[in-house]
Design an enzyme around this catalytic site. Structure first.
Site, PDB file in Angstrom:
ATOM      1  N   LYS A 120      44.236  41.490  41.976  1.00 21.31           N
ATOM      2  CA  LYS A 120      43.082  41.385  42.874  1.00 21.31           C
ATOM      3  C   LYS A 120      43.044  40.019  43.555  1.00 21.31           C
ATOM      4  O   LYS A 120      43.319  38.981  42.934  1.00 21.31           O
ATOM      5  CB  LYS A 120      41.804  41.624  42.062  1.00 21.31           C
ATOM      6  CG  LYS A 120      40.524  41.778  42.877  1.00 21.31           C
ATOM      7  CD  LYS A 120      39.381  42.142  41.934  1.00 21.31           C
ATOM      8  CE  LYS A 120      38.043  42.262  42.644  1.00 21.31           C
ATOM      9  NZ  LYS A 120      36.961  42.628  41.711  1.00 21.31           N
ATOM     10  N   SER A 201      34.047  46.420  42.902  1.00 21.36           N
ATOM     11  CA  SER A 201      34.713  45.652  43.940  1.00 21.36           C
ATOM     12  C   SER A 201      36.230  45.649  43.845  1.00 21.36           C
ATOM     13  O   SER A 201      36.918  45.253  44.781  1.00 21.36           O
ATOM     14  CB  SER A 201      34.215  44.206  43.902  1.00 21.36           C
ATOM     15  OG  SER A 201      34.599  43.561  42.691  1.00 21.36           O
ATOM     16  N   SER A 225      32.724  46.859  38.486  1.00 16.43           N
ATOM     17  CA  SER A 225      33.793  46.650  39.461  1.00 16.43           C
ATOM     18  C   SER A 225      35.175  47.081  38.986  1.00 16.43           C
ATOM     19  O   SER A 225      36.111  47.119  39.778  1.00 16.43           O
ATOM     20  CB  SER A 225      33.841  45.170  39.888  1.00 16.43           C
ATOM     21  OG  SER A 225      32.730  44.870  40.692  1.00 16.43           O
TER      22      SER A 225
END
Length: 534
Positions: A120, A201, A225
């Protein structure tokens, strides 16, 4: 509780070479063949199968890395244009070559040796890639030092393939953001139905694993997330106990709730990745402080792990949506057939903080992001500077939604303020209440639908939350949760989340694995344009 809900209300890096075998750890073992695998064979292949083939000299880290690079070009950049990968590592093939040479020389670092991993884009990598949290404000920020989790991955022989797109600033900029959208990476799409949300997210990480753009991926979670993208993209996501995986080198939201965690197409793959990234880091004050070493999570992969277990199910989730009810009933029946006892409880009530979570995250975001930016190579050095940058570059930085969370966070005091300490006390009560629920009902785990089916992407109005969110109490308490595919509703995946007490990852992995092996709900995406156009 999902993050949007409360916003709207205001060392185990080394393994023996024989420790990760196909027979013990994979749910879709393929029959042995003398033939080298084709590209179609590699799709949906587990990490254990990849390792077996590399051990038999039928596959190499270079071929595997090139396969994923080609997949990213074909599917992510062109074709359906998923936009799940924000940047590729220009050194990926050279890392793969080095891992292949080590293997030829008889050196095997463990189950991730030569395995391509995506990370990420809020996690520092000290290489040629940027770390931006998806924001154009941080363009050019190349870290001087690897995040602890990245260091562990490199030590384990993983191939750092690239960075994944995310909900900008990990969904902590606006109350009506669109999950998976960032000013740097654009809108990530759900690979099952392309006009549907991937959730966030950690959108790019979940999508990339689902679409076979990498073997496994790293995401981060504050509240949902990891769990939500795992659920809506038909993959496995593990949100570890806070402190089990270091947060140093990760752009923060909350020192109380943040953690990194793995995504995989199987529980075994996610467990293998967790085993590598877990460990004590002196730079993280919430570090794992157990007297025992990090467990070998692969030993938890037991098909009989549900036998004799008491599993609490949140009864308020029943009769909300007939299709979700059907999936949940089937899941509970399968668990009972494996020897589990299902107990109806109301554990979601334990997460009620009367708005304290929103306050806490704003205080901690301001403190954490100011510390990160001050020590980074980004041009913007403070939250105040971020706000100013976005206002100056509004057309590119904020074309759809604004930065009201930045602005309210900037108005907060420091972590010595009475308001912050009061919020923290209320947050700490969630862990106490959840522990009492486990003790009162004599539970080994709690479970419930992680999410409903995905909603349509809407950059103007933002996300449309569909209820559920059984992972919420674990997120606020800092406890672990594991999300596993529970089935599909009109082509859209829905996951089930299992919650446990602090540092109960071995037990949760066993429970999730036993359920996964009985249910086999993972289905590869078809990249359907829209519901009704299959």
């Amino acid at each position: 509780m999902k993050r949007r809900t409360f916003i709207n209300l205001a060392s185990a890096a080394s393994f023996a070479p024989f420790a990760f075998t196909i027979s013990g750890c994979t749910s879709q073992s393929k029959e042995k063949s003398s033939e080298k695998p084709s590209e179609n064979d590699i799709k949906e292949m587990t990490v254990a199968e990849m390792q077996q083939l590399m051990q038999e000299n039928k596959l190499s880290a270079r071929k595997l890395t090139q396969f994923y690079l080609d997949q990213i070009k074909t599917i992510d950049e062109n074709g359906p244009a998923l936009k799940s990968v924000i940047e590729l590592n220009p050194d990926a093939l050279s890392i793969a070559d080095a891992m292949d040479q080590e293997r030829k020389n008889g050196k095997l670092r463990g189950p991730l040796h030569g395995i391509p991993v995506l990370i990420k884009d809020n996690i520092d990598t000290a290489d040629k890639m940027q770390t931006t949290a998806g924001s154009i404000a941080l363009a050019g920020n190349i870290a001087s030092k690897d995040a602890f989790v990245v260091k562990k991955l490199r030590e384990a022989g993983a191939v750092i393939l690239g960075k994944t797109n995310l909900s900008e600033w990990a969904n902590f900029r606006s109350s009506r953001s669109s999950s998976g959208w960032s000013s740097r990476g654009g809108q990530t799409k759900n690979p099952y139905v392309l006009d549907r949300s991937p959730c966030g997210s950690s959108s790019g990480s979940g999508v990339a694993v689902a679409a076979n753009l990498c073997a496994v991926a790293i995401g981060t979670e504050t509240n949902g997330s990891i769990a939500c993208p795992a659920s809506m993209n038909g993959v496995v996501g593990i949100k570890p106990t806070v402190g089990l995986v270091s947060r140093s080198g990760i752009i923060p939201i909350s020192k109380t709730q943040d953690t990194a965690g793995p995504f995989g197409r199987t529980v075994a793959d996610a467990a293998a990745l967790l085993a590598v990234i877990a460990g004590a880091d002196p730079a993280d004050p919430a570090r794992y402080a157990g007297n025992e070493p990090i467990p070998d999570y692969l030993k938890s992969l037991n098909r009989d792990a549900l036998k004799g277990k008491r599993i609490g199910v949140e009864k308020s989730f029943l009769k909300q949506h007939e299709a979700i009810d059907s999936l949940l009933k089937k899941a509970l029946d399968q668990m009972e057939s494996l020897g589990a006892e299902i107990v109806e409880i109301e554990f979601m009530k334990t997460q009620d903080t009367e708005g304290a979570e929103s306050d806490l995250l704003q205080f901690e975001f301001k403190d954490g992001v100011n510390r990160y930016l001050a020590g980074s190579n980004a041009k913007v050095k403070s939250l105040e500077g971020l706000i100013a940058f976005n206002n100056t570059n509004k057309a590119k930085a904020m074309p759809y939604f604004q930065q009201e969370l930045f602005e309210t966070s900037q108005q907060k005091g420091d972590l010595e303020s009475k308001e912050y300490k009061a919020a923290l006390r209320k947050i700490n009560q969630v862990a106490d209440r959840l522990n009492r629920e486990f003790e009162k009902s004599k539970l080994d785990a709690c479970c419930g639908p992680a999410t409903g089916a995905s909603w349509c992407i809407d950059p103007v109005n933002g996300d449309f939350w569909t209820g559920y969110g059984s992972y919420g109490p674990a997120a606020i308490a800092g406890f672990p949760s594991i999300t596993v595919p529970m089935g599909n509703v009109s082509e859209l995946p829905v996951g089930i989340s299992f919650l446990g007490r602090a540092f109960s990852e071995p037990e949760l992995i066993g429970i999730a694995y036993a359920y996964e092996q009985a249910s086999r709900n993972r289905i590869a995406p078809k990249f359907i344009e829209s519901i009704g156009k299959a």
